[in-house]
Design an enzyme around this catalytic site. Structure first.
Site, PDB file in Angstrom:
ATOM      1  N   ASP A 176      11.596  31.742  17.919  1.00  0.00           N
ATOM      2  CA  ASP A 176      11.460  30.283  17.889  1.00  0.00           C
ATOM      3  C   ASP A 176      12.818  29.588  17.802  1.00  0.00           C
ATOM      4  O   ASP A 176      12.897  28.410  17.442  1.00  0.00           O
ATOM      5  CB  ASP A 176      10.608  29.855  16.677  1.00  0.00           C
ATOM      6  CG  ASP A 176       9.140  29.708  17.056  1.00  0.00           C
ATOM      7  OD1 ASP A 176       8.798  30.021  18.204  1.00  0.00           O
ATOM      8  OD2 ASP A 176       8.341  29.290  16.191  1.00  0.00           O
ATOM      9  N   ASP A 235       9.805  39.926   8.523  1.00  0.00           N
ATOM     10  CA  ASP A 235      10.706  38.798   8.734  1.00  0.00           C
ATOM     11  C   ASP A 235      12.048  39.316   9.234  1.00  0.00           C
ATOM     12  O   ASP A 235      12.352  40.516   9.153  1.00  0.00           O
ATOM     13  CB  ASP A 235      10.892  38.010   7.432  1.00  0.00           C
ATOM     14  CG  ASP A 235       9.687  37.122   7.131  1.00  0.00           C
ATOM     15  OD1 ASP A 235       8.829  36.983   8.015  1.00  0.00           O
ATOM     16  OD2 ASP A 235       9.612  36.580   6.008  1.00  0.00           O
ATOM     17  N   ASP A 237      15.062  39.351   8.231  1.00  0.00           N
ATOM     18  CA  ASP A 237      16.044  40.017   7.372  1.00  0.00           C
ATOM     19  C   ASP A 237      15.488  41.305   6.755  1.00  0.00           C
ATOM     20  O   ASP A 237      16.107  41.874   5.854  1.00  0.00           O
ATOM     21  CB  ASP A 237      16.500  39.080   6.256  1.00  0.00           C
ATOM     22  CG  ASP A 237      15.345  38.569   5.406  1.00  0.00           C
ATOM     23  OD1 ASP A 237      14.300  38.240   5.988  1.00  0.00           O
ATOM     24  OD2 ASP A 237      15.494  38.488   4.172  1.00  0.00           O
ATOM     25  N   ASP A 329       0.606  32.984   4.755  1.00  0.00           N
ATOM     26  CA  ASP A 329       0.311  34.357   4.362  1.00  0.00           C
ATOM     27  C   ASP A 329      -0.722  34.404   3.234  1.00  0.00           C
ATOM     28  O   ASP A 329      -1.672  35.185   3.276  1.00  0.00           O
ATOM     29  CB  ASP A 329       1.595  35.086   3.951  1.00  0.00           C
ATOM     30  CG  ASP A 329       2.505  34.215   3.091  1.00  0.00           C
ATOM     31  OD1 ASP A 329       2.048  33.174   2.573  1.00  0.00           O
ATOM     32  OD2 ASP A 329       3.686  34.555   2.935  1.00  0.00           O
TER      33      ASP A 329
END
Length: 572
Positions: A176, A235, A237, A329
């Site tokens: 994105d 994610d 990281d 989530d």
């Protein structure tokens, strides 16, 4: 009465010096008397008049202050004290609710550890290599990204390094990014791995509707996803170990009632600075105690949004990803458990990740994590009450324990009790706060929080004061979510620096984290620092409970955070 009037009348000349002095010039005008100048009477008269008016003003001022003091005592005793005593009682009640919840979670986690009540014993589990009758299922790995220049290579590389048959895995990069340069870099990285034979898909969209939830939802619409049984989410990281799927997917294969396997986060930059050490203490408690106890007692906990594997059929049955809150989530997890699905937490499987290294990034993250659950509770509590697929016991757990105590009361009572009510009580001696509420309960909570990271036990005092400061920010976020006002749906992506992940000591991250004076100053925190300092000084001078021992360092911590002396630069 007459005697009284006479005595009053006889005292009038004595009360008026000007009246006596007016008669003096008559004596001074006697011929031959030159000892007193003819103008002295006028001068002395003026001086006496000034002295008289000054004395009257002082008397009036003294009476005014005394009246004000008496009025304050009356208002304090009849209005302020009862209100503050009610606040004390409410805070004590909330503290008891919170500490009871923490004791229960701690006891459950301890039970699981001592008696080795691990998921491998509670559920059917066979490593894939030992069960040749079961083939490898098709797995989708989703990597949502947004301008992740510092970490995109690590994330994509770790996903491609997962041990799984190459024809049974699809890696989906959901980019994105709004920065064209970063977008090109991510796409180039995907092409590089594709050239090595990996089944990797680079997916973009022309808008950011729904933020992360919107990206994940769009990712599930692609035709190739229909061939997949499970989806693992990481994610940008996060770096899973190569055997991540080997350790998690078997629970989903052999237990058809399980829809989610959540793993633990391991922080590679926890020693970056004091702020990251404190964050590690809170996060380790969350995983070791909250997630472990939820999995053991109720087969339910909040999905952490990453480092987990979902059964796609369960995800779809629960309604898929929704962007109605900033905690998509948790929203999905609650809806899935209302459908009767079970969750498993694997504390022995750890995935590398990164903690926010700047105060600005931490505040944005904590606002989202505090506002989102409160807003979700506002929107889903009726659905929880109406559902017939879960037991009344689980409904009570969801509403009371999971939402009210842990997501609303915990943040509210931390700030209101320890930063407002107790400091304010120093001005109102009529209000009494029990020792067990001031000392024993917070001590118990602190000790329970320390079990997650024993190596940081010596930092407990720093953790207490910093968490109290952050509780003001979190409480504001909670009530923003409950009342659905202000920035309730604002999503600010947590900045990842990757300074420890890639071991590249570049100047760019340091430049990006430098803030102007106006950007560092936090006026609410400075206001609290001033108020607490006044409370501490008053308690030191007039108080009897010695609260100033606690209030002074708390005021200093508010001041340090208020001037932006925390997390403004990432140490090398």
């Amino acid at each position: 009465m007459e005697g009284s009037d006479a005595s009053s009348t006889s005292m009038l000349p004595m009360r008026s010096p000007h009246w006596h002095l007016v008669s003096r010039p008559a004596v001074a005008s006697v011929p031959g008397d030159s000892s007193v100048p003819p103008w002295s009477g006028s001068v002395l008269g003026v001086l006496a008049s000034l002295w008289s008016s000054s004395s009257l003003e002082e008397l009036k001022l003294s009476l005014t202050w005394k009246q004000a003091a008496d009025a304050w005592v009356q208002v304090r005793a009849n209005v302020v004290a009862p209100v503050l005593q009610v606040a004390v009682a409410l805070c004590m009640l909330m503290s008891v609710m919170l500490v009871s919840e923490k004791i229960l979670m701690g006891a459950t986690s301890l039970f699981a550890k001592v008696f080795r009540w691990r998921p491998q014993r509670r559920y059917k589990y066979h490593p894939l290599g030992e069960d040749m009758e079961v083939g490898y299922p098709m797995v989708l790995v989703q990597l949502p990204m947004y301008n992740e220049k510092q970490v995109y290579k690590l994330s994509i590389g770790a996903a491609c390094g997962l041990l799984w048959p190459s024809d049974r895995i699809i890696i989906q990069v959901l980019d994105d990014s709004t920065d064209p340069e970063i977008k090109n870099l991510v796409e180039l990285e995907c092409k590089t791995w594709k050239g090595k034979g990996f089944n990797i898909k680079y997916e973009i969209r022309d808008n950011r509707h729904g933020y992360k939830a919107g990206a994940l939802k769009e990712g599930m619409k692609h035709s190739y996803v229909g061939h997949c049984d499970f989806v693992a989410i990481f994610d940008a990281d996060f770096q899973p170990e190569a055997d991540f799927l080997m350790q998690t997917v078997p629970f989903l294969i052999h237990n058809p009632d399980i829809c989610l396997v959540q793993t633990r986060w391991k922080f590679v930059n926890s020693n970056e600075c004091m702020m990251t050490r404190i964050q590690e203490m809170s996060m380790d408690y969350h995983f070791k105690v909250e997630q472990e106890s939820g999995s053991t007692m109720h087969s339910f906990f909040g999905f952490n949004g990453t480092a987990g594997v979902w059964r796609i059929s369960a995800l779809e049955e629960a309604g898929g990803w929704k962007d109605r809150t900033t905690v998509e989530d948790m929203d999905l997890a609650v809806r899935a458990t209302l459908c009767g699905w079970k969750f498993v937490y694997l504390g022995n499987v750890k995935v590398k990740s990164e903690l926010p290294s700047t105060l600005k990034a931490l505040r944005s993250q904590q606002f989202r994590w505090s506002c989102g659950p409160a807003n979700l509770f506002r929107k889903i509590h009726k659905e929880i009450l109406k559902t017939k697929k879960v037991s009344p016991r689980k409904k009570i757990y969801l509403i009371y324990s999971f939402f009210i105590v842990r997501r609303i009361i915990s943040h509210t009572v931390t700030f209101m009790f320890y930063c407002v009510v107790i400091p304010s009580s120093v001005f109102v001696p009529e209000v009494k706060v029990s020792t067990w509420g001031v000392v024993y309960i917070p001590t118990t909570i602190t000790i329970l929080n320390s079990v997650g990271t024993p190596s940081s036990f010596h930092l407990l005092l720093f953790w207490i004061f910093f968490e109290n400061v952050m509780s003001m920010h979190r409480m504001r976020a909670v009530w923003t979510g409950l009342l659905e006002t202000g920035k309730v749906n604002e999503w600010v992506v947590t900045k990842k620096l990757g300074s420890k992940l890639n071991e590249q000591k570049t100047e760019e991250p340091l430049k990006q984290t430098r803030l102007s004076i106006s950007g560092r100053i936090l006026l609410p925190e400075l206001g609290m620092a001033l108020y607490l300092f006044v409370c501490a000084c008053y308690d030191l001078r007039y108080g009897k409970n010695n609260y100033f021992f606690y209030i002074y360092p708390q005021a200093i911590t508010f001041f340090i955070v208020g001037i932006g002396y925390v997390g403004t630069l990432v140490p090398s």
